[in-house]
Write a protein that holds these residues in place. Structure first.
Motif, PDB file in Angstrom:
ATOM      1  N   GLY A 191       0.765  -1.412   0.203  1.00 14.87           N
ATOM      2  CA  GLY A 191       0.044  -0.062  -0.066  1.00 14.87           C
ATOM      3  C   GLY A 191       0.894   1.131  -0.063  1.00 14.87           C
ATOM      4  N   LYS A 192       0.177   2.348   0.509  1.00 13.55           N
ATOM      5  CA  LYS A 192       0.828   3.652   0.336  1.00 13.55           C
ATOM      6  C   LYS A 192       2.065   3.435   1.493  1.00 13.55           C
ATOM      7  N   GLY A 193       3.216   4.208   1.180  1.00 11.32           N
ATOM      8  CA  GLY A 193       4.538   4.320   1.704  1.00 11.32           C
ATOM      9  C   GLY A 193       5.140   2.933   1.517  1.00 11.32           C
ATOM     10  N   ASN A 194       4.883   2.012   0.681  1.00  8.57           N
ATOM     11  CA  ASN A 194       5.346   0.603   0.519  1.00  8.57           C
ATOM     12  C   ASN A 194       5.369  -0.298   1.801  1.00  8.57           C
ATOM     13  N   LYS A 195       3.857   0.059   2.396  1.00  7.78           N
ATOM     14  CA  LYS A 195       3.523  -0.877   3.542  1.00  7.78           C
ATOM     15  C   LYS A 195       2.817  -2.014   3.142  1.00  7.78           C
ATOM     16  N   GLU A 196       3.422  -3.071   3.839  1.00  5.24           N
ATOM     17  CA  GLU A 196       2.515  -4.324   3.235  1.00  5.24           C
ATOM     18  C   GLU A 196       1.463  -4.674   4.395  1.00  5.24           C
ATOM     19  N   ARG A 197       0.429  -5.477   3.753  1.00 10.99           N
ATOM     20  CA  ARG A 197      -0.494  -5.935   4.636  1.00 10.99           C
ATOM     21  C   ARG A 197      -1.148  -7.137   3.852  1.00 10.99           C
ATOM     22  N   THR A 198      -1.837  -7.881   4.594  1.00  4.61           N
ATOM     23  CA  THR A 198      -2.696  -9.148   4.420  1.00  4.61           C
ATOM     24  C   THR A 198      -4.215  -8.738   4.501  1.00  4.61           C
ATOM     25  N   VAL A 199      -4.812  -9.061   3.520  1.00  5.58           N
ATOM     26  CA  VAL A 199      -6.326  -8.614   3.611  1.00  5.58           C
ATOM     27  C   VAL A 199      -7.036  -9.981   3.293  1.00  5.58           C
ATOM     28  N   PRO A 200      -7.950 -10.421   3.763  1.00 12.78           N
ATOM     29  CA  PRO A 200      -9.051 -11.193   3.557  1.00 12.78           C
ATOM     30  C   PRO A 200     -10.101 -11.185   2.432  1.00 12.78           C
ATOM     31  N   TYR A 201     -10.248 -12.289   1.759  1.00 11.19           N
ATOM     32  CA  TYR A 201     -11.473 -11.895   0.692  1.00 11.19           C
ATOM     33  C   TYR A 201     -12.326 -13.066   0.979  1.00 11.19           C
ATOM     34  N   GLY A 202     -13.778 -13.110   0.263  1.00  8.74           N
ATOM     35  CA  GLY A 202     -14.655 -14.263   0.492  1.00  8.74           C
ATOM     36  C   GLY A 202     -14.677 -15.140  -0.546  1.00  8.74           C
ATOM     37  N   VAL A 203     -15.802 -15.855  -0.629  1.00  7.34           N
ATOM     38  CA  VAL A 203     -15.920 -17.040  -1.286  1.00  7.34           C
ATOM     39  C   VAL A 203     -16.338 -16.446  -2.909  1.00  7.34           C
ATOM     40  N   PRO A 204     -17.022 -15.616  -3.029  1.00 11.01           N
ATOM     41  CA  PRO A 204     -17.596 -15.053  -4.214  1.00 11.01           C
ATOM     42  C   PRO A 204     -16.162 -14.580  -5.207  1.00 11.01           C
ATOM     43  N   ALA A 205     -15.389 -13.739  -4.418  1.00  9.33           N
ATOM     44  CA  ALA A 205     -14.209 -13.335  -4.884  1.00  9.33           C
ATOM     45  C   ALA A 205     -13.067 -14.317  -5.286  1.00  9.33           C
ATOM     46  N   ALA A 206     -13.001 -15.240  -4.492  1.00 14.41           N
ATOM     47  CA  ALA A 206     -12.274 -16.525  -4.791  1.00 14.41           C
ATOM     48  C   ALA A 206     -12.722 -17.294  -5.923  1.00 14.41           C
ATOM     49  N   VAL A 207     -14.186 -17.485  -6.132  1.00 12.93           N
ATOM     50  CA  VAL A 207     -14.611 -17.782  -7.259  1.00 12.93           C
ATOM     51  C   VAL A 207     -14.319 -17.092  -8.610  1.00 12.93           C
ATOM     52  N   ALA A 208     -14.243 -15.885  -8.536  1.00 14.19           N
ATOM     53  CA  ALA A 208     -14.127 -14.920  -9.694  1.00 14.19           C
ATOM     54  C   ALA A 208     -12.811 -14.996 -10.059  1.00 14.19           C
TER      55      ALA A 208
END
Length: 308
Positions: free
Chosen positions: A182-199
């Motif tokens: 993200g901004k300032g080259n900061k790393e983060r981990t973000v979850p996502y749900g089943v519909p996004a996983a299928v797509a």
């Protein structure tokens, strides 16, 4: 309009501040252009007042610069941003010993107006995503990609630049998470749900291979020529979708980020968890979404309560 020629000392400071923003602050090219445009405006004003070097800048110079822009009709939010740029610049110049005192320490600008961000209703998103799923079923790779991009944007609240920067190996399908820079080259981990996983899986299986070329590299989302998708392409896709939806004033990908944050809070998510998901450095930035939810509650109350 062409930039005015500045005194050599001003040009030197402008270039030095640009290098500082890139090397030490890790600002994006877009952010650097905005900062340097603001700073050039200040230095052009100072030059018009007869100044030729940084030690000549004083608080009156900054106030005169902001006052002239206010009289020209510039918004409070722009004045606040330009004031912040000026303070960042003089802080840097003082550290670099280009000035002996910081003249902008007492500089104040009107507080930016806080407007509630546009948010899509859940039923609007269901309608939009159902239409994208139907388009993707036809088999052309671009609709498959577009569906995956929009599902990810809404599922994760990513900024459009973060989405465009994703690589295939940033995905962890087993945990349904993705790694974001993200901004300032900061790393983060973000979850996502089943519909996004299928797509995403659909895109990787039968969309991406049809667009990938030797120039694609590890980019997750590709343009029609096989290169990493451009932010402008994403904005154009989302803008067209919203226009087709017809019953929203939302215009770009940031509305999906706003919607994700608001719906998370409406569903009972912890404010600090939403802060982590969005990658906000300050909790105060995330708190605007609580105002959105309260505003929606207030409208519902006024419409429904007999004595509202």
């Amino acid at each position: 309009m062409e930039n005015q020629e500045l005194p050599p000392a001003f040009e030197h400071a402008l270039a030095g501040f640009g290098r500082y923003l890139e090397a030490e602050r890790a600002r994006s090219a877009h952010t650097r252009r905005a900062y340097l445009s603001d700073l050039r405006s200040l230095l052009e004003y100072a030059a018009s007042e007869g100044l030729t070097d940084l030690p000549g800048l004083d608080l009156g110079t900054f106030r005169g610069w902001l006052g002239a822009q206010s009289q020209a009709g510039m918004s409070r939010s722009t004045l606040a941003r330009r004031s912040a740029t000026a303070r960042s610049f003089t802080t840097w110049a003082f550290r670099e010993e280009l000035i002996k005192v910081d003249p902008a320490l007492r500089l104040r600008a009107p507080k930016a107006e806080k407007s509630l961000p546009g948010v899509l209703q859940p039923q609007q998103l269901v309608r939009l995503l159902r239409g994208m799923e139907e388009a993707a079923a036809e088999g052309s790779p671009v609709p498959v990609r577009n569906r995956a991009m929009v599902e990810v944007l809404y599922a994760t609240g990513l900024r459009v630049g973060e989405l465009a920067g994703l690589d295939v190996d940033d995905l962890n399908p087993d945990r349904r998470t993705l790694r974001v820079i993200g901004k300032g080259n900061k790393e983060r981990t973000v979850p996502y749900g089943v519909p996004a996983a299928v797509a995403i899986d659909d895109w990787l299986r039968r969309g991406r291979p049809l667009l990938a070329t030797g120039q694609s590299g590890p980019a997750l989302f590709l343009g029609s020529r096989g290169n990493r998708v451009d932010q402008r392409q994403v904005r154009t896709v989302v803008k067209g979708l919203f226009e087709a939806l017809g019953d929203t004033s939302a215009t770009g990908p940031h509305a999906l980020r706003h919607s994700a944050a608001t719906h998370l809070l409406d569903g009972g998510a912890d404010l600090r968890a939403v802060q982590e998901i969005l990658g906000h450095s300050s909790l105060a930035t995330t708190q605007i979404y609580t105002h959105v939810s309260v505003e929606r509650l207030r409208r519902s109350y006024q419409q429904a309560h007999p004595r509202a």
